[in-house]
Design a protein around this motif. Sequence first.
Motif, PDB file in Angstrom:
ATOM      1  N   THR A 162      44.901  27.512 123.847  1.00 48.34           N
ATOM      2  CA  THR A 162      43.446  27.587 124.030  1.00 48.34           C
ATOM      3  C   THR A 162      42.815  28.414 122.906  1.00 48.34           C
ATOM      4  O   THR A 162      43.512  29.133 122.186  1.00 48.34           O
ATOM      5  N   GLU A 163      41.518  28.283 122.812  1.00 51.69           N
ATOM      6  CA  GLU A 163      40.770  29.073 121.826  1.00 51.69           C
ATOM      7  C   GLU A 163      39.506  29.595 122.478  1.00 51.69           C
ATOM      8  O   GLU A 163      38.993  28.962 123.410  1.00 51.69           O
ATOM      9  N   ALA A 164      39.014  30.727 122.009  1.00 55.05           N
ATOM     10  CA  ALA A 164      37.713  31.219 122.488  1.00 55.05           C
ATOM     11  C   ALA A 164      37.207  32.233 121.482  1.00 55.05           C
ATOM     12  O   ALA A 164      37.993  32.991 120.901  1.00 55.05           O
ATOM     13  N   LYS A 165      35.927  32.223 121.263  1.00 53.10           N
ATOM     14  CA  LYS A 165      35.321  33.182 120.324  1.00 53.10           C
ATOM     15  C   LYS A 165      34.733  34.339 121.138  1.00 53.10           C
ATOM     16  O   LYS A 165      34.336  34.151 122.293  1.00 53.10           O
ATOM     17  N   MET A 174      39.108  37.932 132.724  1.00 56.01           N
ATOM     18  CA  MET A 174      40.334  37.178 133.042  1.00 56.01           C
ATOM     19  C   MET A 174      40.019  35.926 133.870  1.00 56.01           C
ATOM     20  O   MET A 174      40.879  35.083 134.059  1.00 56.01           O
ATOM     21  N   GLY A 175      38.785  35.829 134.353  1.00 58.60           N
ATOM     22  CA  GLY A 175      38.375  34.619 135.058  1.00 58.60           C
ATOM     23  C   GLY A 175      38.055  33.466 134.104  1.00 58.60           C
ATOM     24  O   GLY A 175      37.888  32.332 134.517  1.00 58.60           O
ATOM     25  N   HIS A 176      37.986  33.747 132.793  1.00 61.20           N
ATOM     26  CA  HIS A 176      37.728  32.687 131.810  1.00 61.20           C
ATOM     27  C   HIS A 176      39.020  31.891 131.596  1.00 61.20           C
ATOM     28  O   HIS A 176      40.081  32.479 131.405  1.00 61.20           O
ATOM     29  N   PRO A 177      38.918  30.564 131.596  1.00 65.60           N
ATOM     30  CA  PRO A 177      40.147  29.758 131.531  1.00 65.60           C
ATOM     31  C   PRO A 177      40.985  29.978 130.266  1.00 65.60           C
ATOM     32  O   PRO A 177      42.196  29.744 130.287  1.00 65.60           O
ATOM     33  N   ALA A 178      40.355  30.451 129.182  1.00 67.12           N
ATOM     34  CA  ALA A 178      41.130  30.627 127.945  1.00 67.12           C
ATOM     35  C   ALA A 178      41.846  31.978 127.888  1.00 67.12           C
ATOM     36  O   ALA A 178      42.602  32.251 126.959  1.00 67.12           O
ATOM     37  N   VAL A 179      41.598  32.831 128.894  1.00 70.34           N
ATOM     38  CA  VAL A 179      42.140  34.204 128.824  1.00 70.34           C
ATOM     39  C   VAL A 179      43.379  34.335 129.712  1.00 70.34           C
ATOM     40  O   VAL A 179      43.313  34.125 130.922  1.00 70.34           O
ATOM     41  N   ALA A 180      44.501  34.679 129.088  1.00 69.89           N
ATOM     42  CA  ALA A 180      45.723  34.909 129.875  1.00 69.89           C
ATOM     43  C   ALA A 180      45.744  36.356 130.377  1.00 69.89           C
ATOM     44  O   ALA A 180      46.056  36.615 131.536  1.00 69.89           O
ATOM     45  N   ILE A 196      42.067  40.814 124.058  1.00 68.10           N
ATOM     46  CA  ILE A 196      42.287  39.531 124.736  1.00 68.10           C
ATOM     47  C   ILE A 196      43.612  38.904 124.299  1.00 68.10           C
ATOM     48  O   ILE A 196      43.914  38.850 123.109  1.00 68.10           O
ATOM     49  N   VAL A 197      44.369  38.422 125.282  1.00 71.89           N
ATOM     50  CA  VAL A 197      45.512  37.551 124.992  1.00 71.89           C
ATOM     51  C   VAL A 197      45.092  36.157 125.456  1.00 71.89           C
ATOM     52  O   VAL A 197      44.798  35.952 126.634  1.00 71.89           O
ATOM     53  N   LEU A 198      45.029  35.222 124.506  1.00 68.99           N
ATOM     54  CA  LEU A 198      44.586  33.874 124.868  1.00 68.99           C
ATOM     55  C   LEU A 198      45.711  33.111 125.563  1.00 68.99           C
ATOM     56  O   LEU A 198      46.897  33.298 125.248  1.00 68.99           O
ATOM     57  N   ALA A 199      45.327  32.262 126.517  1.00 67.50           N
ATOM     58  CA  ALA A 199      46.309  31.395 127.164  1.00 67.50           C
ATOM     59  C   ALA A 199      46.831  30.404 126.122  1.00 67.50           C
ATOM     60  O   ALA A 199      46.103  30.052 125.189  1.00 67.50           O
TER      61      ALA A 199
END
Length: 545
Positions: A487-490, A455-461, A481-484
């Motif tokens: 945003t996108e993240a693999k 959850m410390g990753h900026p793309a993760v809500a 994962i619920v993305l913010a």
Amino acid sequence: MLSTMQDEPLSLATLLRYASTFMGDSTVSTWTGTGVRTMTYRELGTESARLANALRALGIGDGDRVGTFMWNNNEHMVAYIAVPAMGAVLHALNIRLFPEQLVFVANHAEDQVVIVDGTLVPMFAQYLPNLKTVRHVIVANGDAAALQAPEGVQVHSYAELLAAQPDTFDFPVIDERSAAAMCYTSGTTGDPKGVVYSHRSNWLHAMQVCQPTSMGFSNRDYVLAIVPLFHANAWGLPYAALMSGANVLMPDRFLQPGPLLEMMAAEQPTFAAAVPTIWGGVLAGLAAKPQDISHLRSVVVGGSAVPPSMMRAFQEKHGVRILHAWGMTETSPLGSVAHPPAGVAGEDEWEYRFTQGRFPASVQARLVGDNGTVVPNDGESLGELEVRGPWITGSYYAPDGAVIDPDKFDNGWLRTGDVGKISPDGYLTLVDRSKDVIKSGGEWISSVDLENAVMGHPAVAEAAVIGVPDEKWDERPLVAIVLAEGTEAKPEELRDFLADKFAKWQLPERWTFIAEVPKTSVGKFDKKRLRAQYADGDLTVTTLS
Ligand code: AMP
């Protein structure tokens, strides 16, 4: 030798008398969507007398249960104090329980009267025919005529009922050990279990909430009580407010980040309390539309682990200090609160503030290892947390005297089901719920540690981690994962983000992206439902090699 001290019972009626006289100018206000409607504690005193007279006229006597099916608002606050003060027992019903659970708890507690908010009447109407002991329903802030009562049930208008009553009531002297209020656990497995608080336990607990080592309420505070009054004894906020003369702001049904931020802008509360999911939404709301919230001197967050990234974001971006706390319905609920020790400041504070906190003198705590022996408080040894004290339940409520869940008690200690470690100076760090910890190849992986880190990753809500079956290792973590927004993240990128924070064997290979983490009736991650979604094949899982 006995003391010479007076044996004055710690009764909530005394608290009501004190608040409505010496703290008579303090207020409780309810957000209406555009502003507040406010009553002073003096008026709360007269309203409480009217409600007590009305309930007595409806036949409510000592020990009878009075349910509430309400949002947090002025009328709920009146019921919170008037019902126990008159000698009856307040039972705040969780409006978000599944229907069969709601019916179960109201019948199990044998609620005689239920006070219902007007906006909740359509929902309550569905349950009412199955509530076996309810004889009267009182509709507050709405149209009583809108409720079709089954045979044998009378419906009253709160306003009309109270208007017809005298504004004084002879509140009785009550044995401090008598029941004052009850709350059912919001457990996701089995029937909810009833916890019955006494006048004494609520009084002592309120004193603890007011301590500077806890929430430190005073007459200068304006407390935004977002935590529902039906969750875990409302975290003790109503009684602590009455005891300290703190003013209270009730959000009623306006619990989305937008309205919460509007009411904060308008009312400038100094303190607030809610579970992490609410604050996650508030943070996202602030990112979309910045607003100064530095009027909040502190915010208490608990109910589940607070991600360190959230604590830092509030402090560094908004100047608001999150106070991490641990507790349970069974513990009234205040257990530990994470204030750093004296002399620790700046960056050094975090290692204490990220923990679940330090225990107060009244709550004894110990850790019990797998083999049933007590492990040392050395800040390393892990065990199941057990607690005891004057506001910790010693059993679950059973009308027939049956013993419910005896395994939860260990020779006078409450087994919490939480696994963690305690430092020599009394700071608790929880690793997981014992049923959520992931057992991989005989070693433990903390689902909470993984969640907090990702959850410390900026793309993760939001992120929830569950253990899923694995042929080779028995169990491995699956990260949902619920993305913010926007945003996108693999999965590869997210795993790389965790790489320097965990041992290699702990790094998850299974990832899934979901629209929302399922939540329990009190807003916590519902991992049981997530596990069921996985078992039913409803989640699209990417497995990294
Ligand atoms: P409830 O009775 O609904 O308040 O749930 C109590 C449970 O919530 C505890 O046994 C913990 O598992 C969890 N909990 C409460 N506070 C925290 C916290 N600060 N960190 C981690 N888990 C928590």
